[in-house]
Design a protein around this motif. Sequence first.
Motif, PDB file in Angstrom:
ATOM      1  N   GLU A 163      11.420  -7.621  -0.969  1.00 40.02           N
ATOM      2  CA  GLU A 163      12.084  -7.301  -2.227  1.00 40.02           C
ATOM      3  C   GLU A 163      12.221  -5.798  -2.454  1.00 40.02           C
ATOM      4  OE1 GLU A 163      13.560  -9.554  -4.061  1.00 40.02           O
ATOM      5  OE2 GLU A 163      12.793 -11.229  -2.889  1.00 40.02           O
ATOM      6  N   SER A 164      11.317  -4.995  -1.875  1.00 41.15           N
ATOM      7  CA  SER A 164      11.409  -3.550  -2.037  1.00 41.15           C
ATOM      8  C   SER A 164      10.753  -2.872  -0.844  1.00 41.15           C
ATOM      9  CB  SER A 164      10.734  -3.102  -3.337  1.00 41.15           C
ATOM     10  OG  SER A 164       9.357  -3.375  -3.268  1.00 41.15           O
ATOM     11  N   GLY A 165      11.001  -1.604  -0.698  1.00 41.18           N
ATOM     12  CA  GLY A 165      10.431  -0.855   0.409  1.00 41.18           C
ATOM     13  C   GLY A 165      11.353  -0.871   1.616  1.00 41.18           C
ATOM     14  N   PRO A 166      10.843  -0.415   2.756  1.00 42.57           N
ATOM     15  CA  PRO A 166      11.699  -0.261   3.931  1.00 42.57           C
ATOM     16  C   PRO A 166      12.139  -1.570   4.580  1.00 42.57           C
ATOM     17  CG  PRO A 166       9.440   0.277   4.484  1.00 42.57           C
ATOM     18  CD  PRO A 166       9.485   0.046   2.997  1.00 42.57           C
TER      19      PRO A 166
END
Length: 63
Positions: free
Chosen positions: A43-46
């Motif tokens: 959902e988020s990050g790399p």
Amino acid sequence: MIKNQSDLAHYAKVTSARMTQIMWLTNLAPEIQEAILFLPRIESGPGMVKEIDVRRIPHGCLG
């Protein structure tokens, strides 16, 4: 029109080396391919899948 793997890599905006890695995934057993496809969504990050996560997949497919 995509003529070869190099064209496909360019279209997908990845390197030819990455496209080769992706294409090699088709050599895996169907159960392992499916397990990779259904890894949890990031959902988020790399959004990176770690090698250790992928190494655990065959063990879960065996039984």
